[in-house]
Design a protein around this motif. Structure first.
Motif, mmCIF file in Angstrom:
data_model
loop_
_atom_site.group_PDB
_atom_site.id
_atom_site.type_symbol
_atom_site.label_atom_id
_atom_site.label_comp_id
_atom_site.label_asym_id
_atom_site.label_seq_id
_atom_site.Cartn_x
_atom_site.Cartn_y
_atom_site.Cartn_z
ATOM 1 N N PHE A 131 48.608 86.163 43.614
ATOM 2 C CA PHE A 131 48.894 86.356 42.723
ATOM 3 C C PHE A 131 50.140 86.230 41.619
ATOM 4 C CE2 PHE A 131 47.461 88.880 46.286
ATOM 5 C CZ PHE A 131 46.836 90.023 45.561
ATOM 6 N N ASP A 132 49.517 85.778 40.383
ATOM 7 C CA ASP A 132 50.289 86.072 39.002
ATOM 8 C C ASP A 132 50.969 87.533 38.249
ATOM 9 O OD1 ASP A 132 50.855 82.716 39.454
ATOM 10 O OD2 ASP A 132 48.408 83.100 39.312
ATOM 11 N N VAL A 133 52.473 87.425 38.528
ATOM 12 C CA VAL A 133 52.914 88.820 37.960
ATOM 13 C C VAL A 133 53.908 87.645 36.498
ATOM 14 C CG1 VAL A 133 52.585 89.967 39.959
ATOM 15 C CG2 VAL A 133 54.423 88.790 39.667
ATOM 16 N N THR A 134 54.443 89.003 35.840
ATOM 17 C CA THR A 134 55.791 88.607 34.809
ATOM 18 C C THR A 134 56.545 89.365 35.671
ATOM 19 O OG1 THR A 134 54.156 87.886 33.356
ATOM 20 C CG2 THR A 134 56.205 88.846 32.938
ATOM 21 N N LYS A 163 57.093 83.482 34.813
ATOM 22 C CA LYS A 163 55.849 83.782 35.504
ATOM 23 C C LYS A 163 56.138 83.969 37.031
ATOM 24 C CE LYS A 163 54.122 80.191 33.235
ATOM 25 N NZ LYS A 163 53.627 79.022 32.666
ATOM 26 N N VAL A 164 56.193 84.329 37.807
ATOM 27 C CA VAL A 164 56.188 85.119 38.642
ATOM 28 C C VAL A 164 54.625 84.576 39.685
ATOM 29 C CG1 VAL A 164 56.692 85.942 41.135
ATOM 30 C CG2 VAL A 164 57.886 86.237 38.960
ATOM 31 N N HIS A 165 54.762 83.323 41.008
ATOM 32 C CA HIS A 165 53.513 83.077 41.702
ATOM 33 C C HIS A 165 54.247 84.132 42.798
ATOM 34 C CE1 HIS A 165 49.853 81.588 42.749
ATOM 35 N NE2 HIS A 165 50.537 80.944 43.781
ATOM 36 N N VAL A 166 52.719 84.390 44.103
ATOM 37 C CA VAL A 166 53.371 85.059 44.526
ATOM 38 C C VAL A 166 52.160 85.191 45.904
ATOM 39 C CG1 VAL A 166 53.282 87.753 46.299
ATOM 40 C CG2 VAL A 166 54.932 86.942 43.638
ATOM 41 N N VAL A 167 52.720 84.328 46.908
ATOM 42 C CA VAL A 167 51.166 84.090 47.946
ATOM 43 C C VAL A 167 51.529 84.988 48.734
ATOM 44 C CG1 VAL A 167 50.393 82.150 49.463
ATOM 45 C CG2 VAL A 167 51.642 81.743 46.832
ATOM 46 N N ALA A 168 50.355 85.572 49.452
ATOM 47 C CA ALA A 168 50.766 86.346 50.286
ATOM 48 C C ALA A 168 49.983 86.248 51.828
ATOM 49 C CB ALA A 168 50.471 88.346 50.040
ATOM 50 N N TYR A 219 57.774 83.581 47.206
ATOM 51 C CA TYR A 219 57.386 83.692 45.414
ATOM 52 C C TYR A 219 58.170 82.233 45.004
ATOM 53 C CZ TYR A 219 62.088 85.101 45.023
ATOM 54 O OH TYR A 219 63.549 85.077 45.056
ATOM 55 N N SER A 220 57.782 81.649 44.036
ATOM 56 C CA SER A 220 58.126 81.108 42.677
ATOM 57 C C SER A 220 58.258 81.815 41.169
ATOM 58 C CB SER A 220 57.513 79.449 42.932
ATOM 59 O OG SER A 220 56.078 79.951 42.484
ATOM 60 N N VAL A 221 59.370 81.232 41.052
ATOM 61 C CA VAL A 221 59.243 81.421 38.705
ATOM 62 C C VAL A 221 59.261 80.173 38.174
ATOM 63 C CG1 VAL A 221 61.259 82.329 37.740
ATOM 64 C CG2 VAL A 221 61.475 82.842 39.955
ATOM 65 N N ASN A 222 58.641 80.596 37.563
ATOM 66 C CA ASN A 222 57.866 79.521 36.792
ATOM 67 C C ASN A 222 57.636 78.167 37.218
ATOM 68 O OD1 ASN A 222 58.594 81.327 34.948
ATOM 69 N ND2 ASN A 222 60.308 80.760 34.304
ATOM 70 N N ASP A 223 56.710 77.942 38.197
ATOM 71 C CA ASP A 223 56.771 76.543 39.495
ATOM 72 C C ASP A 223 57.023 76.166 39.523
ATOM 73 O OD1 ASP A 223 53.261 77.172 37.491
ATOM 74 O OD2 ASP A 223 54.379 76.397 36.345
#
Length: 261
Positions: A137-140, A145-150, A208-212
């Motif tokens: 998922f990509d959320v703000t 920009k925060v990319h989440v992997v579940a 999660y990762s912030v701005n890649d």
């Protein structure tokens, strides 16, 4: 993030990090002090596509093992963009709120399958298994920009008759039809007839990762339930007969003959 050392420390102070590394970032072409690499500057990435169109800063992420004597910083990832004039002020806020954000994501708990279905027999093993997948998922959050992997890691089965199994790591698996009725890791035996609603709850672990930036662990798990599935449990009756329907077409169980109780 520590404003002095640049180390990224996700989560609150009372949480023990599960990631073995510390992280920090540096400007992409920074050589230390006030010096920059002029050749690098000509190839520096542009950071103009941030949330709401704001500009960011090009950075390189570094990592270093925690608690290892003599460990040194090494390049982890990048170059990538970090969006905010003072991003170190936002990273701890994101870390503190990431668990709530994770639990609010529309994560699919997976598909619940029963064998046999939708009807099974009282006193027999009914095989249940799940089909759950990793999701991204990509959320703000706070303008970043925060990319989440579940990733699914554990499963809990509520069989609808008061029996709950789990959480445990096995999602189970399908059996060929000729093996239906065998006991499996996730099978269940119903002692009573009736209709039961079976619910699968899947526990997901996240990063999660912030701005890649580098992937960081989300401290807790998120639990998500699949829609319930109805299972009808019937009773079976076994009778022995001396001849078949060719010999006695009016015998019990033959076509057109009413069944007796």
């Amino acid at each position: 993030m520590d404003a002095i050392t640049g180390e990224l420390r996700p989560g609150s102070a009372d949480q023990t990090p599960s990631d073995p590394n510390n992280y920090k970032y540096e400007l992409q072409c920074h050589l230390g002090g006030g010096d920059f690499d002029s050749v690098c500057l000509r190839r520096q990435i542009e950071c103009t596509n941030g949330p709401d169109g704001q500009e960011g800063i090009p950075v390189i992420w570094y990592s270093m093992p925690r608690g290892v004597p003599g460990a040194v910083w090494s390049i982890h990832s990048g170059p990538t963009c970090l969006y905010d004039a003072q991003p170190e002020d936002l990273l701890p806020r994101i870390a503190a709120d990431i668990q709530r954000q994770f639990e609010s994501l529309p994560i699919n708990a997976g598909t619940l399958v029963a064998q046999p279905s939708p009807h099974t027999l009282r006193g027999a093993e009914t095989n249940f298994y799940a089909d759950a997948q990793e999701q991204q998922f990509d959320v703000t959050m706070f303008g970043q920009k925060v990319h989440v992997v579940a990733t699914p890691v554990q499963y809990t089965w509520n069989y609808g008759d008061g029996t709950v199994f789990g959480p445990q790591p096995s999602m189970g698996g399908p059996l060929p039809q000729e093996r239906w009725g065998e006991k499996t890791r996730t099978s269940h035996v119903y002692a009573q007839t009736g209709d039961f609603q079976v619910v699968l709850t899947t526990s997901f672990q996240g990063t999660y990762s912030v701005n890649d930036g580098p992937p960081l662990p989300i401290p807790g798990q998120g639990q998500f339930s699949a829609p319930s599935q109805a299972v009808s449990v019937w009773r079976s009756i076994t009778r022995n007969y001396a001849d078949d329907c060719n010999v006695n077409p009016r015998g019990q169980g033959c076509p057109g003959v009413p069944s007796s109780q």
